[in-house]
Design a protein around this motif. Structure first.
Motif, PDB file in Angstrom:
ATOM      1  N   LEU A 201       0.822  -1.210   0.000  1.00 14.87           N
ATOM      2  CA  LEU A 201       0.000   0.000   0.000  1.00 14.87           C
ATOM      3  C   LEU A 201       0.855   1.259   0.000  1.00 14.87           C
ATOM      4  N   LEU A 202       1.956   1.240   0.759  1.00 14.96           N
ATOM      5  CA  LEU A 202       2.788   2.427   0.876  1.00 14.96           C
ATOM      6  C   LEU A 202       3.809   2.547  -0.249  1.00 14.96           C
ATOM      7  N   ALA A 203       4.072   1.451  -0.966  1.00 14.86           N
ATOM      8  CA  ALA A 203       5.151   1.429  -1.965  1.00 14.86           C
ATOM      9  C   ALA A 203       5.090   2.577  -2.973  1.00 14.86           C
ATOM     10  N   PRO A 204       3.929   2.914  -3.545  1.00 15.34           N
ATOM     11  CA  PRO A 204       3.915   3.995  -4.545  1.00 15.34           C
ATOM     12  C   PRO A 204       3.845   5.394  -3.935  1.00 15.34           C
ATOM     13  N   THR A 205       3.939   5.513  -2.619  1.00 11.50           N
ATOM     14  CA  THR A 205       3.788   6.800  -1.943  1.00 11.50           C
ATOM     15  C   THR A 205       5.113   7.229  -1.293  1.00 11.50           C
ATOM     16  N   ASP A 206       5.112   8.438  -0.767  1.00 13.46           N
ATOM     17  CA  ASP A 206       6.233   8.930   0.046  1.00 13.46           C
ATOM     18  C   ASP A 206       5.848   8.972   1.527  1.00 13.46           C
ATOM     19  N   VAL A 207       4.851   8.194   1.903  1.00 18.22           N
ATOM     20  CA  VAL A 207       4.385   8.169   3.288  1.00 18.22           C
ATOM     21  C   VAL A 207       5.420   7.454   4.164  1.00 18.22           C
ATOM     22  N   LEU A 208       5.762   8.084   5.278  1.00 11.88           N
ATOM     23  CA  LEU A 208       6.671   7.478   6.243  1.00 11.88           C
ATOM     24  C   LEU A 208       5.889   6.612   7.223  1.00 11.88           C
ATOM     25  N   LEU A 209       6.588   5.680   7.846  1.00 11.91           N
ATOM     26  CA  LEU A 209       5.971   4.772   8.813  1.00 11.91           C
ATOM     27  C   LEU A 209       6.630   4.974  10.168  1.00 11.91           C
ATOM     28  N   ILE A 210       5.819   5.153  11.198  1.00 11.76           N
ATOM     29  CA  ILE A 210       6.302   5.110  12.579  1.00 11.76           C
ATOM     30  C   ILE A 210       5.748   3.821  13.172  1.00 11.76           C
ATOM     31  N   SER A 211       6.641   2.869  13.404  1.00  9.94           N
ATOM     32  CA  SER A 211       6.238   1.529  13.829  1.00  9.94           C
ATOM     33  C   SER A 211       6.525   1.367  15.317  1.00  9.94           C
ATOM     34  N   ASP A 212       5.476   1.437  16.107  1.00 12.85           N
ATOM     35  CA  ASP A 212       5.573   1.352  17.564  1.00 12.85           C
ATOM     36  C   ASP A 212       5.583  -0.126  17.948  1.00 12.85           C
ATOM     37  N   GLU A 213       6.772  -0.628  18.313  1.00 18.32           N
ATOM     38  CA  GLU A 213       6.960  -2.056  18.560  1.00 18.32           C
ATOM     39  C   GLU A 213       7.412  -2.326  19.995  1.00 18.32           C
ATOM     40  N   VAL A 214       6.891  -1.558  20.946  1.00 21.86           N
ATOM     41  CA  VAL A 214       7.394  -1.648  22.314  1.00 21.86           C
ATOM     42  C   VAL A 214       7.085  -3.000  22.968  1.00 21.86           C
ATOM     43  N   TYR A 215       6.061  -3.701  22.482  1.00 18.57           N
ATOM     44  CA  TYR A 215       5.724  -5.019  23.047  1.00 18.57           C
ATOM     45  C   TYR A 215       6.230  -6.162  22.159  1.00 18.57           C
ATOM     46  N   GLU A 216       7.303  -5.901  21.424  1.00 17.39           N
ATOM     47  CA  GLU A 216       7.787  -6.849  20.419  1.00 17.39           C
ATOM     48  C   GLU A 216       8.109  -8.229  20.981  1.00 17.39           C
ATOM     49  N   HIS A 217       8.497  -8.309  22.245  1.00 21.27           N
ATOM     50  CA  HIS A 217       8.880  -9.596  22.825  1.00 21.27           C
ATOM     51  C   HIS A 217       7.742 -10.239  23.614  1.00 21.27           C
ATOM     52  N   MET A 218       6.525  -9.811  23.335  1.00 23.47           N
ATOM     53  CA  MET A 218       5.353 -10.362  24.013  1.00 23.47           C
ATOM     54  C   MET A 218       4.339 -10.812  22.968  1.00 23.47           C
ATOM     55  N   VAL A 219       4.755 -11.733  22.111  1.00 22.09           N
ATOM     56  CA  VAL A 219       3.882 -12.329  21.101  1.00 22.09           C
ATOM     57  C   VAL A 219       3.717 -13.790  21.465  1.00 22.09           C
ATOM     58  N   PHE A 220       2.462 -14.239  21.577  1.00 21.97           N
ATOM     59  CA  PHE A 220       2.197 -15.553  22.172  1.00 21.97           C
ATOM     60  C   PHE A 220       2.033 -16.675  21.157  1.00 21.97           C
ATOM     61  N   GLY A 232      10.720  -2.864   2.045  1.00 19.50           N
ATOM     62  CA  GLY A 232       9.962  -1.696   1.629  1.00 19.50           C
ATOM     63  C   GLY A 232       9.443  -0.874   2.789  1.00 19.50           C
ATOM     64  N   LEU A 233       9.258  -1.506   3.944  1.00 23.01           N
ATOM     65  CA  LEU A 233       8.862  -0.770   5.140  1.00 23.01           C
ATOM     66  C   LEU A 233      10.085  -0.232   5.877  1.00 23.01           C
ATOM     67  N   ALA A 234      11.123  -1.065   6.018  1.00 23.10           N
ATOM     68  CA  ALA A 234      12.324  -0.623   6.736  1.00 23.10           C
ATOM     69  C   ALA A 234      12.909   0.638   6.112  1.00 23.10           C
ATOM     70  N   ALA A 235      12.786   0.771   4.803  1.00 21.85           N
ATOM     71  CA  ALA A 235      13.368   1.917   4.101  1.00 21.85           C
ATOM     72  C   ALA A 235      12.643   3.219   4.396  1.00 21.85           C
ATOM     73  N   ARG A 236      11.437   3.145   4.976  1.00 21.04           N
ATOM     74  CA  ARG A 236      10.661   4.355   5.242  1.00 21.04           C
ATOM     75  C   ARG A 236      10.227   4.442   6.713  1.00 21.04           C
ATOM     76  N   ALA A 237      10.772   3.600   7.582  1.00 22.04           N
ATOM     77  CA  ALA A 237      10.227   3.454   8.928  1.00 22.04           C
ATOM     78  C   ALA A 237      11.163   3.955  10.017  1.00 22.04           C
ATOM     79  N   PHE A 238      10.549   4.570  11.026  1.00 19.75           N
ATOM     80  CA  PHE A 238      11.145   4.722  12.343  1.00 19.75           C
ATOM     81  C   PHE A 238      10.619   3.546  13.178  1.00 19.75           C
ATOM     82  N   VAL A 239      11.484   2.625  13.546  1.00 23.97           N
ATOM     83  CA  VAL A 239      11.085   1.473  14.351  1.00 23.97           C
ATOM     84  C   VAL A 239      11.408   1.786  15.809  1.00 23.97           C
ATOM     85  N   VAL A 240      10.389   1.792  16.649  1.00 24.91           N
ATOM     86  CA  VAL A 240      10.510   2.250  18.032  1.00 24.91           C
ATOM     87  C   VAL A 240      10.370   1.059  18.975  1.00 24.91           C
ATOM     88  N   SER A 241      11.309   0.919  19.917  1.00 27.14           N
ATOM     89  CA  SER A 241      11.202  -0.152  20.898  1.00 27.14           C
ATOM     90  C   SER A 241      11.568   0.359  22.282  1.00 27.14           C
TER      91      SER A 241
END
Length: 394
Positions: A201-220, A232-241
């Motif tokens: 969805l984001l590939a043809p756009t210049d939309v940035l991604l802020i990916s809030d992943e603070v609970y990344e180690h709590m997947v069951f 394609g996401l990493a290239a436009r993302a702020f990954v937050v932990s």
């Protein structure tokens, strides 16, 4: 100098008026419910923090760093040893390698990381998409940057992303979208298919991604699908932990943001004049602690056991359990218990049954009420048993 020359003005002291930048912001629901829990002696399953201690080895590592003299300013972006450890951790888990020098920044918690990312890239008039229900800092952050909030609801009940509605919300003015998985408050986890759809969805756009992943180690079930896994996401993302969430030290307020070099350069421009840098001994202690990956690799099993204990205790009650796929939250439907609004139910529950919860309506801009409240199970087993004994009486 005469006495008259030093005399105070005849008019009383006056604080000049200030026009608020956040007219809709008051005391957060978390502060309200925690205060009510303290007032009533309720078991506090509202605010999301553990009531148990962290690993003593982590405290020892921080204390050792202090004794070794790590008590002065570190580099603005964070200690190199910690940034190196973060790079190795992300690559081991998600297969993407960031540059420690140019793409990792240590932050004073994830909340500071999020507002810094927003202030770095959002200009007045830019639109930022948030998916409701959403964490309460997102909207004020966007407003402080002069941006326009565009609210897109997750599917009520399931809290899955509605990609048709997300696509419809994107315009030439869209600067960024904020995604949170595992999700607070619903405990929903985005799948690989979800992330691939977002990437497309984001590939043809210049939309940035802020990916809030603070609970990344709590997947069951399954694995956390970080934005870092998808080029394609990493290239436009702020990954937050958040190390605070991962290591049970929320009061330490320490996290990090990973982003491509160009985004990190803008991020650090704001970061250096916001907090400048983050306390040194905790950075060194966490870097040393990260040498052993087992504490975070074992975290899903640790919280799965607490989730299962809490869910088993509510089986047969009139509270209908919603899925809890990740995070340390459990949502329940209260329809069979009460006709009260979510907010009024939480007040009633704390005052009459001694358990504090959070209404999901607090995470919606319009207060959308679907008779669902959120409990936090990041508590000692005895705390959970005490709450369950009271909740089973509803």
């Amino acid at each position: 100098m005469s006495a008259s020359a030093t005399r105070s003005p005849a008019s009383p002291a006056r604080t000049p008026p200030v026009q608020t930048k956040l007219p809709r912001v008051g005391t957060t629901i978390f502060t309200v419910m925690s205060a009510l829990a303290a007032e009533t002696g309720a078991v506090n399953l509202g605010q999301g923090f553990p009531d148990f201690e962290c690993d003593p080895r982590l405290v020892d590592a921080v204390a050792a760093a202090m004794r070794a003299g790590a008590n002065q300013y570190p580099p603005m972006a964070g200690l190199p040893v910690l940034r190196d450890a973060i790079v190795e951790k992300i690559e081991a888990l998600h297969g993407y390698r960031y540059s420690a020098a140019d793409e990792i920044t240590v932050t004073a918690g994830a909340t500071q990381g999020i507002i810094t990312a927003i202030l770095a890239v959002v200009r007045p008039g830019d639109e930022v998409v948030v998916l409701e229900p959403c964490y309460d800092s997102y909207v004020p952050n966007i407003e402080l940057a002069g941006g326009t909030v565009v609210r897109v609801p997750l599917v009520p009940g399931s809290f899955r992303p509605d990609f048709a509605r997300i696509a419809a919300a994107l315009t030439p003015r869209t600067r960024a979208i904020i995604v949170n998985s595992p999700h607070n408050p619903s405990a929903t986890v985005w799948t690989r298919e979800d992330m691939l759809r977002l990437e497309a969805l984001l590939a043809p756009t210049d939309v940035l991604l802020i990916s809030d992943e603070v609970y990344e180690h709590m997947v069951f079930d399954g694995e956390h699908q970080s934005a870092s896994r998808f080029p394609g996401l990493a290239a436009r993302a702020f990954v937050v932990s958040s190390f605070g969430k991962t290591f049970h030290v929320t009061g330490w307020k320490i996290g990090y943001v990973a982003a491509p070099m160009a985004l990190t350069a803008e991020f650090r421009k704001v970061h250096q004049f916001n907090v400048f840098t983050v306390n040194t001994p905790m950075q060194q202690g966490i870097a040393d602690y990260l040498a052993d990956p087992q504490p975070y690799l074992q975290l899903p099993a640790f919280y799965r056991a607490k989730r299962d204990l809490f869910r088993a205790g509510l089986e047969g009650s009139r509270l209908r359990l919603l899925p809890s796929e990740g995070s340390y939250f459990q949502c329940v439907d209260i329809s069979a218990v009460s006709d009260l609004s979510e907010a009024d139910f939480c007040q009633w529950l704390a005052r009459t049954h001694g358990v504090a919860a959070i209404p999901l309506s607090a995470f919606y801009g319009d207060g959308f009420d679907q008779h669902v409240v959120r409990f936090c199970f990041a508590k000692r087993d005895e705390t959970l048993h005490a709450a369950l004994e009271r909740l089973r009486k509803l």
